[in-house]
Write an enzyme that holds these catalytic residues in place. Sequence first.
Site: not given
Ligand code: E4P
Length: 220
Positions: A88
């Site tokens: 990522k």
């Molecule tokens: C996506 O891969 C992220 O990890 C995630 O959706 C981030 O958002 P959140 O932690 O606010 O749900």
Amino acid sequence: MKFFLDSAKTDEIKIALEMWNIDGITSNPRHVRNSGKPFLVVIDEIARMIEGTDKTLSVEVNPHHTHVDAMIEEGARLAAMSKNFVIKLPATEAGFKALWCLSERKIPVNLTLVFSAAQALQAARLGAQYCSVFVGWKEANGEEVSHLVGEITRIYRNYDFKTQVLVAAIRNARQIVEAGIAGADIVTAGFDVYKDAFDHPYTAKGLKMFADSWDATPYE
Ligand code: E4P
């Protein structure tokens, strides 16, 4: 459409794999912190849970990296730890360049923190495996998001990009459904969001009614 679990908690992941046949896992530094375990320990534990399957765990590089080389070095090192890891990277200038370099080395990348179709188009041009569009954050900010995912899926189809549209930061069942209508490839949501989404009060009510009828009926 694939369902990914957005979590680094192994107890949640175990249930999601065994009960819901979840297709993959996404993590981020906040999820890792919430797991209560060190980063390398937790990603290794999750890797073992999906080893030998085609399910992926998206693992985020250190968000303090601002230089391309640091992102590439860490991304390559993490990718070497497990065939199931997708790296990522953030949709920053350095992140895009690192995406390009890792893609050329056949290392799969999930470009994260994407908020516009232009960012998504660039992610696909540079070879991202997943493009994570954070609809929940936009919606929480009062922004209209209903068209964004549809625009991105349409652009990808126009040019036959292989990048998969991953709708992230999902907060409720409606957003899952909207992602499906818009043609998203994947949604990623937290454990409780799926639990709520897979339930409906009428189901329990109906089952109770059927159970009462069953009890009042001779079997033979
Ligand atoms: C996506 O891969 C992220 O990890 C995630 O959706 C981030 O958002 P959140 O932690 O606010 O749900």
